[in-house]
Write a protein that holds these residues in place. Sequence first.
Motif, PDB file in Angstrom:
ATOM      1  N   UNK A   1       0.875  -1.164   0.000  1.00 49.57           N
ATOM      2  CA  UNK A   1       0.000   0.000   0.000  1.00 49.57           C
ATOM      3  C   UNK A   1       0.919   1.223   0.000  1.00 49.57           C
ATOM      4  N   UNK A   2       0.386   2.386  -0.344  1.00 55.09           N
ATOM      5  CA  UNK A   2       1.250   3.569  -0.446  1.00 55.09           C
ATOM      6  C   UNK A   2       0.489   4.828  -0.063  1.00 55.09           C
ATOM      7  N   UNK A   3       1.062   5.579   0.876  1.00 52.65           N
ATOM      8  CA  UNK A   3       0.471   6.834   1.334  1.00 52.65           C
ATOM      9  C   UNK A   3       1.294   7.994   0.796  1.00 52.65           C
ATOM     10  N   UNK A   4       0.636   8.918   0.118  1.00 54.30           N
ATOM     11  CA  UNK A   4       1.298  10.138  -0.356  1.00 54.30           C
ATOM     12  C   UNK A   4       1.217  11.180   0.747  1.00 54.30           C
ATOM     13  N   UNK A   5       2.373  11.605   1.228  1.00 56.50           N
ATOM     14  CA  UNK A   5       2.447  12.627   2.276  1.00 56.50           C
ATOM     15  C   UNK A   5       2.578  13.992   1.606  1.00 56.50           C
ATOM     16  N   UNK A   6       1.552  14.807   1.719  1.00 55.75           N
ATOM     17  CA  UNK A   6       1.500  16.073   0.995  1.00 55.75           C
ATOM     18  C   UNK A   6       2.136  17.197   1.799  1.00 55.75           C
ATOM     19  N   UNK A   7       3.448  17.107   1.974  1.00 58.71           N
ATOM     20  CA  UNK A   7       4.175  18.208   2.600  1.00 58.71           C
ATOM     21  C   UNK A   7       5.585  18.272   2.011  1.00 58.71           C
ATOM     22  N   UNK A   8       6.205  19.432   2.179  1.00 59.25           N
ATOM     23  CA  UNK A   8       7.497  19.649   1.547  1.00 59.25           C
ATOM     24  C   UNK A   8       7.304  19.958   0.073  1.00 59.25           C
ATOM     25  N   UNK A   9       8.359  20.405  -0.596  1.00 54.17           N
ATOM     26  CA  UNK A   9       8.227  20.834  -1.999  1.00 54.17           C
ATOM     27  C   UNK A   9       7.738  19.750  -2.933  1.00 54.17           C
ATOM     28  N   UNK A  10       8.258  18.526  -2.810  1.00 53.99           N
ATOM     29  CA  UNK A  10       7.807  17.447  -3.679  1.00 53.99           C
ATOM     30  C   UNK A  10       6.376  17.041  -3.337  1.00 53.99           C
ATOM     31  N   UNK A  11       6.080  16.963  -2.070  1.00 54.49           N
ATOM     32  CA  UNK A  11       4.734  16.565  -1.661  1.00 54.49           C
ATOM     33  C   UNK A  11       3.668  17.497  -2.188  1.00 54.49           C
ATOM     34  N   UNK A  12       3.941  18.802  -2.155  1.00 57.50           N
ATOM     35  CA  UNK A  12       2.976  19.776  -2.656  1.00 57.50           C
ATOM     36  C   UNK A  12       2.941  19.755  -4.183  1.00 57.50           C
ATOM     37  N   UNK A  13       4.120  19.721  -4.809  1.00 57.03           N
ATOM     38  CA  UNK A  13       4.170  19.719  -6.275  1.00 57.03           C
ATOM     39  C   UNK A  13       3.487  18.493  -6.861  1.00 57.03           C
ATOM     40  N   UNK A  14       3.505  17.377  -6.129  1.00 63.86           N
ATOM     41  CA  UNK A  14       2.957  16.132  -6.660  1.00 63.86           C
ATOM     42  C   UNK A  14       1.481  15.925  -6.340  1.00 63.86           C
ATOM     43  N   UNK A  15       0.839  16.913  -5.736  1.00 65.28           N
ATOM     44  CA  UNK A  15      -0.594  16.780  -5.461  1.00 65.28           C
ATOM     45  C   UNK A  15      -1.369  16.523  -6.749  1.00 65.28           C
ATOM     46  N   UNK A  16      -0.951  17.209  -7.844  1.00 64.96           N
ATOM     47  CA  UNK A  16      -1.646  17.011  -9.116  1.00 64.96           C
ATOM     48  C   UNK A  16      -0.858  16.104 -10.063  1.00 64.96           C
ATOM     49  N   UNK A  17       0.061  15.317  -9.524  1.00 63.53           N
ATOM     50  CA  UNK A  17       0.783  14.321 -10.321  1.00 63.53           C
ATOM     51  C   UNK A  17      -0.230  13.296 -10.842  1.00 63.53           C
ATOM     52  N   UNK A  18      -0.095  12.857 -12.097  1.00 65.66           N
ATOM     53  CA  UNK A  18      -1.053  11.889 -12.651  1.00 65.66           C
ATOM     54  C   UNK A  18      -1.198  10.616 -11.813  1.00 65.66           C
ATOM     55  N   UNK A  19      -0.129  10.254 -11.083  1.00 65.91           N
ATOM     56  CA  UNK A  19      -0.183   9.026 -10.295  1.00 65.91           C
ATOM     57  C   UNK A  19      -0.704   9.202  -8.886  1.00 65.91           C
ATOM     58  N   UNK A  20      -0.948  10.443  -8.467  1.00 67.85           N
ATOM     59  CA  UNK A  20      -1.355  10.687  -7.079  1.00 67.85           C
ATOM     60  C   UNK A  20      -2.678  10.004  -6.745  1.00 67.85           C
ATOM     61  N   UNK A  21      -3.573   9.933  -7.711  1.00 68.63           N
ATOM     62  CA  UNK A  21      -4.882   9.322  -7.472  1.00 68.63           C
ATOM     63  C   UNK A  21      -4.784   7.829  -7.191  1.00 68.63           C
ATOM     64  N   UNK A  22      -3.644   7.226  -7.533  1.00 69.55           N
ATOM     65  CA  UNK A  22      -3.470   5.794  -7.292  1.00 69.55           C
ATOM     66  C   UNK A  22      -3.054   5.489  -5.854  1.00 69.55           C
ATOM     67  N   UNK A  23      -2.666   6.525  -5.105  1.00 69.11           N
ATOM     68  CA  UNK A  23      -2.218   6.310  -3.731  1.00 69.11           C
ATOM     69  C   UNK A  23      -3.325   5.692  -2.889  1.00 69.11           C
ATOM     70  N   UNK A  24      -2.930   4.857  -1.950  1.00 71.67           N
ATOM     71  CA  UNK A  24      -3.889   4.257  -1.037  1.00 71.67           C
ATOM     72  C   UNK A  24      -4.551   5.326  -0.181  1.00 71.67           C
ATOM     73  N   UNK A  25      -3.788   6.351   0.183  1.00 74.10           N
ATOM     74  CA  UNK A  25      -4.309   7.493   0.930  1.00 74.10           C
ATOM     75  C   UNK A  25      -3.404   8.680   0.674  1.00 74.10           C
ATOM     76  N   UNK A  26      -3.951   9.876   0.787  1.00 76.21           N
ATOM     77  CA  UNK A  26      -3.193  11.117   0.668  1.00 76.21           C
ATOM     78  C   UNK A  26      -3.394  11.902   1.962  1.00 76.21           C
ATOM     79  N   UNK A  27      -2.313  12.106   2.706  1.00 74.18           N
ATOM     80  CA  UNK A  27      -2.404  12.720   4.022  1.00 74.18           C
ATOM     81  C   UNK A  27      -1.423  13.874   4.131  1.00 74.18           C
TER      82      UNK A  27
END
Length: 214
Positions: A175-201
């Motif tokens: 499983x994979x959780x996208x942590x939406x913080x830091x420069x990469x975390x914020x920039x990747x919010x609209x990454x095409x693969x972000x919707x595949x994450x098990x959770x976005x926190x």
Amino acid sequence: MASLNRPIKGVVLDVGETLVDETEYWGRFADRLRVSRLTFFATLGWLLKSGAPHQEVFARVSPETDWRSLVRDREPPFGASDLYPDAVPTIDRLRAAGLLVVVAGNQPEAGEGALTEAGVRADLVISSDRLGAAKPDPRFFVELAAAVNLDASEMVSVGDRVDNDVLPALQARMAAIHLRRGPWGIAHIDHPGAAKATACLDSLTEVADLLAPL
């Protein structure tokens, strides 16, 4: 967003911008290159948003610099003051709940000691150099699971980068959780693969609330 609908026995935590706030790490590079931190950070942000390798920042702001020697000769990458406030409490909470905690990132072996000295107490702290595989290779996650005698399907990866921490972990059956913080975390919010994450926190505290509810 997918749901966490299977038993989890182990957690893989990324290092940079997951446990460690890298503001000073990058800022020290700017200082050594005698470039303003604003210029350095803005250039770094543009590169990561465009999908270019972040190492390209050195060529952009200081073309004459051999960035490999600069990185090799840097001071210790981080200390206790660079850890996010929720880093150690989350690790402690996850382990208290009976989960195996692995801390691993794309780093040289020296980074392992820096994490331990900073106060990170996980079941396994390991670098990509010692593991023999680096993200985004899914083998990185397969090898981590094997190192703690778990099947990858029993683990969850937590990290700020969709390309490095989410997609290859899913390929490895974690499983994979996208942590939406830091420069990469914020920039990747609209990454095409972000919707595949098990959770976005948005914090490790939220990760602990999900995996080890009080």
